[in-house]
Design an enzyme around this catalytic site. Structure first.
Site, mmCIF file in Angstrom:
data_model
loop_
_atom_site.group_PDB
_atom_site.id
_atom_site.type_symbol
_atom_site.label_atom_id
_atom_site.label_comp_id
_atom_site.label_asym_id
_atom_site.label_seq_id
_atom_site.Cartn_x
_atom_site.Cartn_y
_atom_site.Cartn_z
ATOM 1 N N ASP A 65 -9.219 -1.030 -7.659
ATOM 2 C CA ASP A 65 -7.890 -1.408 -7.183
ATOM 3 C C ASP A 65 -7.183 -2.116 -8.335
ATOM 4 O O ASP A 65 -7.406 -3.296 -8.590
ATOM 5 C CB ASP A 65 -8.002 -2.318 -5.947
ATOM 6 C CG ASP A 65 -6.628 -2.760 -5.435
ATOM 7 O OD1 ASP A 65 -5.644 -2.587 -6.162
ATOM 8 O OD2 ASP A 65 -6.563 -3.295 -4.310
ATOM 9 N N LYS B 82 2.574 -1.682 -7.063
ATOM 10 C CA LYS B 82 3.410 -2.703 -7.711
ATOM 11 C C LYS B 82 4.249 -2.183 -8.880
ATOM 12 O O LYS B 82 5.297 -1.600 -8.651
ATOM 13 C CB LYS B 82 2.536 -3.895 -8.126
ATOM 14 C CG LYS B 82 1.955 -4.637 -6.906
ATOM 15 C CD LYS B 82 1.429 -5.988 -7.283
ATOM 16 C CE LYS B 82 0.627 -6.643 -6.178
ATOM 17 N NZ LYS B 82 1.446 -7.297 -5.164
ATOM 18 N N PHE C 210 -8.773 -9.188 -2.318
ATOM 19 C CA PHE C 210 -7.481 -9.008 -1.646
ATOM 20 C C PHE C 210 -7.006 -7.593 -1.909
ATOM 21 O O PHE C 210 -6.712 -7.215 -3.044
ATOM 22 C CB PHE C 210 -6.417 -10.009 -2.116
ATOM 23 C CG PHE C 210 -5.150 -9.860 -1.315
ATOM 24 C CD1 PHE C 210 -5.032 -10.477 -0.068
ATOM 25 C CD2 PHE C 210 -4.109 -9.058 -1.751
ATOM 26 C CE1 PHE C 210 -3.883 -10.304 0.714
ATOM 27 C CE2 PHE C 210 -2.959 -8.878 -0.966
ATOM 28 C CZ PHE C 210 -2.857 -9.507 0.254
HETATM 29 C C1 LIG Z 1 -5.216 -5.995 -5.779
HETATM 30 C C2 LIG Z 1 -4.208 -5.741 -4.688
HETATM 31 N N1 LIG Z 1 -4.400 -4.726 -3.833
HETATM 32 C C3 LIG Z 1 -3.528 -4.455 -2.852
HETATM 33 C C4 LIG Z 1 -2.404 -5.236 -2.665
HETATM 34 C C5 LIG Z 1 -1.444 -4.917 -1.554
HETATM 35 O O1 LIG Z 1 -0.242 -4.427 -2.050
HETATM 36 P P1 LIG Z 1 1.045 -4.403 -1.127
HETATM 37 O O2 LIG Z 1 1.453 -5.822 -0.888
HETATM 38 O O3 LIG Z 1 2.086 -3.635 -1.909
HETATM 39 O O4 LIG Z 1 0.661 -3.709 0.144
HETATM 40 C C6 LIG Z 1 -2.170 -6.312 -3.516
HETATM 41 C C7 LIG Z 1 -1.002 -7.171 -3.335
HETATM 42 O O5 LIG Z 1 -0.916 -8.277 -3.823
HETATM 43 C C8 LIG Z 1 -3.106 -6.589 -4.557
HETATM 44 O O6 LIG Z 1 -2.929 -7.599 -5.399
#
Ligand SMILES: Cc1ncc(COP(=O)(O)O)c(C=O)c1O
Length: 430
Positions: free
Chosen positions: A254, A283, A169
């Site tokens: 990530d 975040k 994700f």
């Molecule tokens: C590992 C990871 N990458 C990217 C994202 C996307 O972040 P955003 O919702 O701020 O676009 C999330 C969101 O939960 C995430 O957990």
């Protein structure tokens, strides 16, 4: 008139849902129902929130419109690592609100240099590509890797490939869902962006086989959050690091959800002694106050860009930088990482007891972060979350039978124990 109602959810120990309200309980329930109905009527139905309407928060606690208190064991999916209304972060934001909040990148502003330099230093890197939301930073990382592939590695035009993991994700844009394996995230949103190859998460052999001369990057979550807090087999991240180094492929971690203290280290990659080529952060970098995200890497990698090739009006704005600088200063103390490690041990010991007693089928995670699989007899993850809501505990389900636990790192030990006890009682059918 101010009244205090001790409703059916009030607890003798004073925790949970003591109701303190300016209105009668009946009025408050109607107010919440009305607010939910209005939101349902006017907001695109992309989420299925639990039926609670939050009005305020402090530390690890939230209060709804009826004055009921809830222990937050979700922390905005790690966006609130430092808790609700953290005084240091709120003060940093307030000070900046009185000065200047947005310049766009057309001009320099006086918080920007420190933000870039200090974030790079925290990551042991050299350069920062600032953005706002997590997915925007992931997009930035994809563009960076492709450009690096063409200009530095020498991959023929339009041929760049990025290897990702099944169950990933990384966000919700059309490019990012193009390499999702979740049918709900993808269906009806094609055509998809090409240039991605998906391999099973945790499988080094598959990873080795997927890397070709045209592979520019491997993009992974060091722990897969949305998938249910999946920790890869020991040695996987180190193995990916070795493979990518051997094949001249960038390793993009990530750490949007796993990073900035959550697992007991600043970055989850540290648990395997791995330093990737690029971190993607978001975040908690914005302290739960403003969206702040970034790609952080070396000058060789991020230096590939030229003015005009990438950007964002709000990326690196003064308010974002002021809050993020305070976040960085807080992380530099090591206090939050130590807290997550110590309380995480307690959390996993308590959850391990639930597993031992047959109350849950699996527990995964690291630090103050856990994915708990509940057995069918206990209901779905959603049903368990709703029962916990009734007891004054906020969690969120994922993938049907998993409940995710990731409280603010400022949670107290007793609060954490009380929260897990509520889960134990819900699973026991008490
Ligand atoms: C590992 C990871 N990458 C990217 C994202 C996307 O972040 P955003 O919702 O701020 O676009 C999330 C969101 O939960 C995430 O957990």
């Amino acid at each position: 008139m101010s009244i205090v109602v001790r409703g059916p959810r009030a607890r003798e120990d004073g925790r949970g849902c003591t109701v303190e309200s300016e209105s009668s309980p009946g009025e408050a329930v109607t107010a919440a129902e009305d607010l939910i109905a209005t939101a349902d009527a006017h907001c695109a139905p992309t989420y299925h929130p639990l039926p609670v309407v939050i009005a305020s928060g402090e530390g690890a606690w939230l209060t709804d419109v009826a004055g009921r208190r809830y222990l937050d064991l979700l922390a905005g999916y790690s966006a609130l690592n430092f808790g609700h209304g953290n005084p240091r972060l709120v003060e940093a934001a307030r000070r900046q609100l009185d000065r200047v909040t947005l310049t766009s990148r057309a001009f320099h502003h006086d918080r920007f240099a420190a933000f870039c330099a200090e974030l790079a230093e925290l990551c042991g890197m050299e350069m920062v590509l600032p953005a706002n939301t997590g997915v925007e930073a992931v997009e930035g990382a994809v563009k960076t890797a492709r450009k690096w592939g063409y200009r530095v590695k020498g991959v023929p035009g339009e041929m760049a490939k990025i290897v990702v993991a099944g169950g990933n994700f990384h966000g919700r844009t059309t490019t990012v869902i193009s390499f999702s394996t979740d049918p709900e995230a993808r269906a009806d949103f094609g055509p998809y962006t090409p240039g991605f190859e998906i391999v099973p998460y945790g499988d080094l052999t598959a990873m080795r086989a997927a890397l070709t001369e045209n592979t520019v990057a491997v993009l992974l979550e060091p722990i897969q959050g949305e998938s249910g807090v999946i920790v890869p087999p020991a040695g996987y991240l180190a193995g990916v690091r070795e493979l990518t180094r051997e094949r001249n492929v960038l390793f993009i971690a990530d750490e949007i959800q796993s990073g900035l203290g959550r697992t007991g280290r600043t970055f989850a990659c540290e648990h395997e002694g791995v330093v990737p080529d690029m971190y993607v952060l978001g975040k908690a970098l914005g302290g739960g106050i403003v969206p702040v995200s970034a790609v952080v890497s070396s000058a060789e990698v991020l230096g590939v860009f030229r003015p005009g090739e990438h950007g964002s009006t709000f990326g690196g704005n003064p308010l974002a930088c002021a809050v993020a600088l305070e976040v960085i200063a807080m992380l530099r103390t090591g206090e939050y990482q130590e807290r997550a490690a110590r309380l995480g041990e307690r959390l996993h010991r308590l959850l391990g007891e639930l597993r031992g007693a047959g109350r849950v089928t699996a527990v995964r995670g690291r630090g103050l972060w856990a994915g708990v699989d509940v057995p069918p007899a206990a209901g779905t993850g959603r049903e368990v979350s709703e029962k916990l809501l009734d007891r004054g505990v906020l969690v969120k389900d994922t993938h049907g039978s998993t409940v995710r636990i990731g409280p603010p790192l400022v949670i107290g030990e007793e609060e954490l124990e009380w929260g897990v006890e509520q889960l134990r009682e819900v699973l026991a059918g008490d």
